[in-house]
Design an enzyme around this catalytic site. Structure first.
Site, short mmCIF file in Angstrom:
data_model
loop_
_atom_site.label_atom_id
_atom_site.label_comp_id
_atom_site.label_asym_id
_atom_site.label_seq_id
_atom_site.Cartn_x
_atom_site.Cartn_y
_atom_site.Cartn_z
CE1 TYR A 142 -3.24 -2.77 -0.02
CE2 TYR A 142 -4.02 -2.03 2.11
CZ TYR A 142 -4.14 -2.87 1.02
OH TYR A 142 -5.15 -3.80 0.97
CE LYS A 193 0.47 -17.77 -2.47
NZ LYS A 193 -0.41 -18.94 -2.35
CG ASP A 225 -3.00 -20.07 -0.42
OD1 ASP A 225 -2.20 -19.90 0.53
OD2 ASP A 225 -2.71 -20.77 -1.40
CG ASP A 249 -7.41 -4.05 3.71
OD1 ASP A 249 -8.42 -3.95 4.42
OD2 ASP A 249 -7.22 -3.35 2.70
CG ASP A 253 -12.93 -6.14 5.80
OD1 ASP A 253 -12.44 -5.60 6.83
OD2 ASP A 253 -13.46 -5.49 4.89
#
Ligand code: NAD
Length: 362
Positions: A142, A193, A225, A249, A253
Site C-alpha cells: 500500500y 506467502k 490462501d 486488510d 474483514d
C-alpha cells in the site's frame, strides 16, 4: 488523576453520529469513574477537505501529534469519489497512520454469545470466538514505491505497485504481535506467502528470529490462501494472527464477518511507544448515514481498547466491555444485529450503554 488529552475526529457519513455516542461515554467515565479527560474535536477525511482543502488538515495533524490518544469515526463518501486521489478522504487516514507511524493494527474478532445467531456460520464454529489479527499498517504494497499507471511502448497502459518490507519493519510488527500473544493465550500464527514471494521468505525468517525472545509463545506459519480457508472452516484454532498490510486488510474483514456485524468490531493502530488511534473497523456507511440507525458499539468498544492499550486503564476498559455485554443481555439491538425483534436507534443504544455504565459505577 491527571487529565488525558484525546483528539476526537468524527470524519464523514455515520462517523459524527457514532462519535457523538462515544463522547457521551467518555463524559460518563469522567463523571462516574474519575477518568480525567480533555476532548478536542478536529476535522479529517471529507470533513477535512471541506474545511481546508486537504483530507488531513495541518492543524488536525498537529493536534493528533500532541494528544495522548486519537478516537476516529470513519471517513469517505461517494461525493468525494471524483476528487483526485491525493485529496480523497481515505488518503487523510493513510497519511495520519503514516505521519504518526501507527504501524501495528490490532483487529479483534470476538463474538458476544448473545449475538451467535448473527453470524452466517454455525453456532458451534463461532460461539466464544476471540481472535486478534495484528496487521502491519504502514508498509508493504500500500505504500511501496514505485507505484503508478504507465504507458508501455505498444501504447497499452500498465498498473504497478511494489511490495517491500525492510527487516526492521518486520521485526517491530513481530514484537508487537508477540507482546499481544503474551497477554492472551500465547499462540501466534504468522501468515505469509513464502512459497511464492521473496518478501514473505524474509518475513518468515525474521518472525523465527524474534520468536527466540518469546520462548513461551508457540509460533506457527500459514500461507495466506490456507489462512483464509481456515478462518471460515475452524476459526477458533487461532489466538493471534500477524500478517502484512494487504493480507491483513482482507483477512480481518473475513474475520469480522464471522462475528455477524461489522458494527461490533473496534480496532487500534499503535506506534512503537503504544500511542494509538482507535476506530471501528467499518467505514462511513453512506447508505445509512443521517438515519440514526448505525450501531455505535464498535465505536464505544474502541474506547475500551484505547483505555487498555494506550492509557493503562484496563479496569475501566473492562467496565465498558461489561456494560456492552449487559446492554446486549437486556435485548437492545440496532438494526444490523437485530434478529427480527425490536430495534433501537444509534442514540438509544448509546443511552443504554451509559445507563449500564452508571449501574456498574454505583
Ligand atoms: P462500510 O463499512 O462503510 O459499509 C459496509 C456495510 O456495512 C454497509 O451496508 C453499511 O451500512 C454497514 N455498516 C457499516 N458500519 C455500520 C454500523 N456501525 N452499523 C450498522 N451498519 C454498518 O464500507 P463501504 O460501504 O465499503 O465504504 C463506505 C465508505 O467508507 C467508502 O468511502 C470507503 O472508502 C470508506 N471506508 C472508510 C474506512 C475508515 O474510515 N476506516 C474503512 C472502510 C471504508
Amino acid at each position: 488523576m491527571s487529565s488525558r488529552k484525546i483528539a476526537i475526529l468524527p470524519g464523514d457519513g455515520i462517523g459524527p453520529e457514532i462519535v457523538a455516542e462515544a463522547v457521551k461515554v467518555l463524559e460518563c467515565l469522567q463523571q462516574d469513574f474519575g477518568f480525567g479527560v480533555e476532548l478536542e474535536t478536529a476535522a479529517v477525511g471529507g470533513a477535512g477537505f471541506e474545511q481546508s482543502g486537504k483530507p488531513l488538515p495541518d492543524a488536525t495533524l498537529d493536534f493528533c501529534r500532541d494528544a495522548d490518544a486519537i478516537l476516529l469515526g470513519a471517513v469517505g463518501g461517494p461525493q468525494y469519489d471524483s476528487l483526485e486521489r491525493d485529496l480523497r478522504p481515505e488518503r487523510g487516514l493513510l497519511s495520519l497512520r503514516a505521519e504518526l507511524d501507527l504501524f501495528s493494527n490490532l483487529r479483534p474478532a470476538m463474538l458476544y454469545p448473545q449475538l451467535a445467531s448473527a453470524s452466517s456460520l454455525k453456532d458451534e464454529i463461532v460461539a466464544g470466538l476471540d481472535i486478534m489479527i495484528v496487521r502491519e499498517l504502514t508498509g508493504g504494497i500500500y505504500f511501496g514505491q514505485p507505484r503508478g499507471i504507465r504507458e508501455l511502448e505498444n501504447g497499452e497502459r500498465q498498473g504497478f505497485n511494489t511490495l517491500v518490507y525492510a527487516e526492521h519493519e518486520i521485526e517491530r510488527i513481530a514484537r508487537s504481535a508477540f507482546d499481544i500473544a503474551m497477554l492472551r493465550n500465547k499462540k501466534l500464527c504468522s501468515v505469509d506467502k513464502a512459497n511464492v514471494l521473496e518478501v514473505s521468505e524474509l518475513w518468515r525468517e525474521v518472525m523465527m528470529n524474534v520468536s527466540v525472545d518469546y520462548p513461551d509463545v508457540e509460533l506457527s506459519h500459514m500461507y495466506v490462501d490456507n489462512a483464509s480457508m481456515q478462518l471460515v472452516r475452524a476459526p477458533k484454532q487461532f489466538d493471534v494472527l500477524v500478517t502484512t498490510n494487504m493480507f491483513g486488510d482482507i483477512l480481518s474483514d473475513t474475520a469480522a464477518m464471522l462475528t455477524g456485524s461489522i458494527g461490533m468490531l473496534p480496532s487500534a493502530s499503535l506506534d512503537i511507544g503504544g500511542k494509538g488511534m482507535y476506530e471501528p473497523i467499518h467505514g462511513s456507511a453512506p447508505d445509512i448515514a443521517g438515519k440514526s440507525i448505525a450501531n455505535p458499539l464498535a465505536m464505544i468498544m474502541s474506547i475500551g481498547m484505547m483505555l487498555r492499550y494506550s492509557l493503562e486503564e484496563a479496569e475501566i476498559a473492562s467496565q465498558i466491555d461489561l456494560a456492552v455485554g449487559n446492554v446486549l443481555n437486556q435485548g437492545f439491538r440496532t438494526a444490523d444485529i437485530a434478529d427480527g425483534g425490536n430495534t433501537v436507534s444509534t442514540v438509544e443504544m448509546g443511552d443504554a450503554v451509559i445507563a449500564a455504565l452508571k449501574a456498574l459505577a454505583n
